[in-house]
Design an enzyme around this catalytic site. Structure first.
Site, short mmCIF file in Angstrom:
data_model
loop_
_atom_site.label_atom_id
_atom_site.label_comp_id
_atom_site.label_asym_id
_atom_site.label_seq_id
_atom_site.Cartn_x
_atom_site.Cartn_y
_atom_site.Cartn_z
N LYS A 1 -13.57 25.50 8.34
CA LYS A 1 -14.45 26.10 9.34
C LYS A 1 -15.57 25.11 9.71
CE LYS A 1 -13.63 30.91 7.84
NZ LYS A 1 -14.23 32.08 7.12
N TYR B 1 -9.27 36.70 14.85
CA TYR B 1 -9.91 37.71 13.99
C TYR B 1 -9.81 39.12 14.58
CZ TYR B 1 -11.97 34.31 10.71
OH TYR B 1 -12.16 33.36 9.73
N PHE C 1 -19.98 42.64 11.71
CA PHE C 1 -20.22 41.19 11.65
C PHE C 1 -19.33 40.40 12.61
CE2 PHE C 1 -17.30 42.36 8.16
CZ PHE C 1 -16.20 41.56 8.45
N ARG D 1 -14.40 27.97 -2.33
CA ARG D 1 -15.62 28.74 -2.04
C ARG D 1 -16.54 28.82 -3.26
NH1 ARG D 1 -12.32 33.43 1.26
NH2 ARG D 1 -12.43 32.51 3.35
N ASN E 1 -18.40 30.46 4.58
CA ASN E 1 -17.54 30.28 3.40
C ASN E 1 -16.48 29.18 3.53
OD1 ASN E 1 -15.73 31.67 4.97
ND2 ASN E 1 -15.62 33.49 3.67
N HIS F 1 -10.78 29.06 5.97
CA HIS F 1 -9.95 30.25 6.24
C HIS F 1 -8.57 29.99 5.66
CE1 HIS F 1 -7.68 33.37 8.26
NE2 HIS F 1 -6.81 32.43 8.61
N GLU G 1 -0.73 32.84 13.08
CA GLU G 1 -1.88 31.95 13.25
C GLU G 1 -1.44 30.53 13.60
OE1 GLU G 1 -4.11 32.70 9.64
OE2 GLU G 1 -4.54 34.76 10.29
P1 DAT Z 1 -10.99 36.03 4.15
O1 DAT Z 1 -11.62 34.93 4.97
O2 DAT Z 1 -11.27 35.84 2.68
O3 DAT Z 1 -9.54 36.26 4.46
P2 DAT Z 1 -11.54 38.47 5.67
O4 DAT Z 1 -10.24 38.26 6.36
O5 DAT Z 1 -11.79 39.81 5.07
O6 DAT Z 1 -11.78 37.37 4.52
O7 DAT Z 1 -12.73 38.19 6.66
C1 DAT Z 1 -12.67 37.09 7.53
C2 DAT Z 1 -14.03 36.43 7.57
O8 DAT Z 1 -14.99 37.34 8.08
C3 DAT Z 1 -14.57 36.02 6.19
O9 DAT Z 1 -14.07 34.77 5.76
C4 DAT Z 1 -16.04 35.98 6.46
C5 DAT Z 1 -16.24 37.14 7.44
N1 DAT Z 1 -16.61 38.37 6.71
C6 DAT Z 1 -15.78 39.19 6.01
N2 DAT Z 1 -16.46 40.21 5.46
C7 DAT Z 1 -17.75 40.04 5.84
C8 DAT Z 1 -18.95 40.75 5.59
N3 DAT Z 1 -18.97 41.88 4.86
N4 DAT Z 1 -20.11 40.26 6.13
C9 DAT Z 1 -20.11 39.14 6.87
N5 DAT Z 1 -19.01 38.41 7.15
C10 DAT Z 1 -17.84 38.85 6.64
MG MG Z 2 -8.64 37.05 6.16
#
Ligand code: DAT
Ligand code: MG
Length: 144
Positions: free
Chosen positions: A3, A43, A51, A96, A106, A109, A120
Site C-alpha cells: 500500500k 474494496y 471507514f 504488519r 497497515n 493487502h 483482484e
Molecule cells: P485485511 O486487509 O486484513 O484483509 P479487511 O479486508 O477486513 O482486512 O479490511 C480491508 C482494509 O480496510 C484493512 O486492511 C484496513 C481497513 N480496515 C478494516 N477494518 C477497519 C477498521 N475497523 N477501521 C479502519 N480501517 C479498517
Molecule cells: Mg481483506
C-alpha cells in the site's frame, strides 16, 4: 499489494523478499497510483463501512506495488505472513506485526480467498501487464 505507506516507507523490497524466500513465485508486478474507481471496486465489499471513504483515500494517496504471487496455499500462507488486520494484534515476525501500528496504515493487502485473488488480479492487471507462468529452478527444492 504494498500500500502507499509501504512504498513511502521503503518496505517494498522487504515485502517482496519475505514472499520470495518463503518459496512463492512472483507472476506479475506493477507500480502505479490507483484511481478512485479502482480502489472502490477493489474494496466494494466494505462500501457500507464507516471507514470506507478514508480507506479509499488512503489507497489512492500514492503509488502502490500490485503483485500476483503463486504457489501451493499461497493465499492462506501470505495472509499469515502479513498478519492480523489490526497491526497491534499482528504477531511479531509478520509484516504488519513488524512494521505497522494502525489498521488504517497497515502496509500491505493480501487477497482473502483464491477466488478473490483471481478477481483482484484481473482488476489490478487487466490486459495491461501479463501474468507470467514460469518455472522456478528451485521448484524441486521446494516440493518433493
Ligand atoms: P485485511 O486487509 O486484513 O484483509 P479487511 O479486508 O477486513 O482486512 O479490511 C480491508 C482494509 O480496510 C484493512 O486492511 C484496513 C481497513 N480496515 C478494516 N477494518 C477497519 C477498521 N475497523 N477501521 C479502519 N480501517 C479498517
Ligand atoms: Mg481483506
Amino acid at each position: 499489494m504494498v500500500k502507499p505507506d509501504g512504498v513511502q516507507r521503503a518496505l517494498v523490497g522487504d515485502v517482496i523478499s519475505r514472499l520470495e524466500r518463503k518459496g512463492f513465485r512472483l507472476a506479475a508486478l506493477k507500480l502505479f497510483q490507483p484511481d478512485k474507481a479502482l480502489a472502490e471496486e477493489h474494496y466494494k465489499d466494505l462500501s457500507s463501512k464507516p471507514f470506507f471513504k478514508d480507506l479509499v483515500d488512503y489507497i489512492i494517496s500514492g503509488p502502490v506495488v500490485a503483485m500476483v504471487w503463486e504457489g501451493a496455499g499461497v493465499v492462506k500462507s501470505a495472509r499469515k505472513l502479513i498478519g492480523a488486520t489490526n497491526p497491534l494484534e499482528a504477531e511479531p515476525g509478520t509484516i504488519r506485526g513488524d512494521f505497522a501500528v494502525q489498521t488504517g496504515r497497515n502496509v500491505v493487502h493480501g487477497s482473502d480467498s483464491p477466488e478473490n485473488g483471481e478477481r483482484e488480479a484481473a482488476l489490478w492487471f487487466g490486459n495491461d501487464v501479463p501474468i507470467v507462468d514460469w518455472q522456478q529452478v528451485a521448484a524441486p527444492w521446494l516440493r518433493e
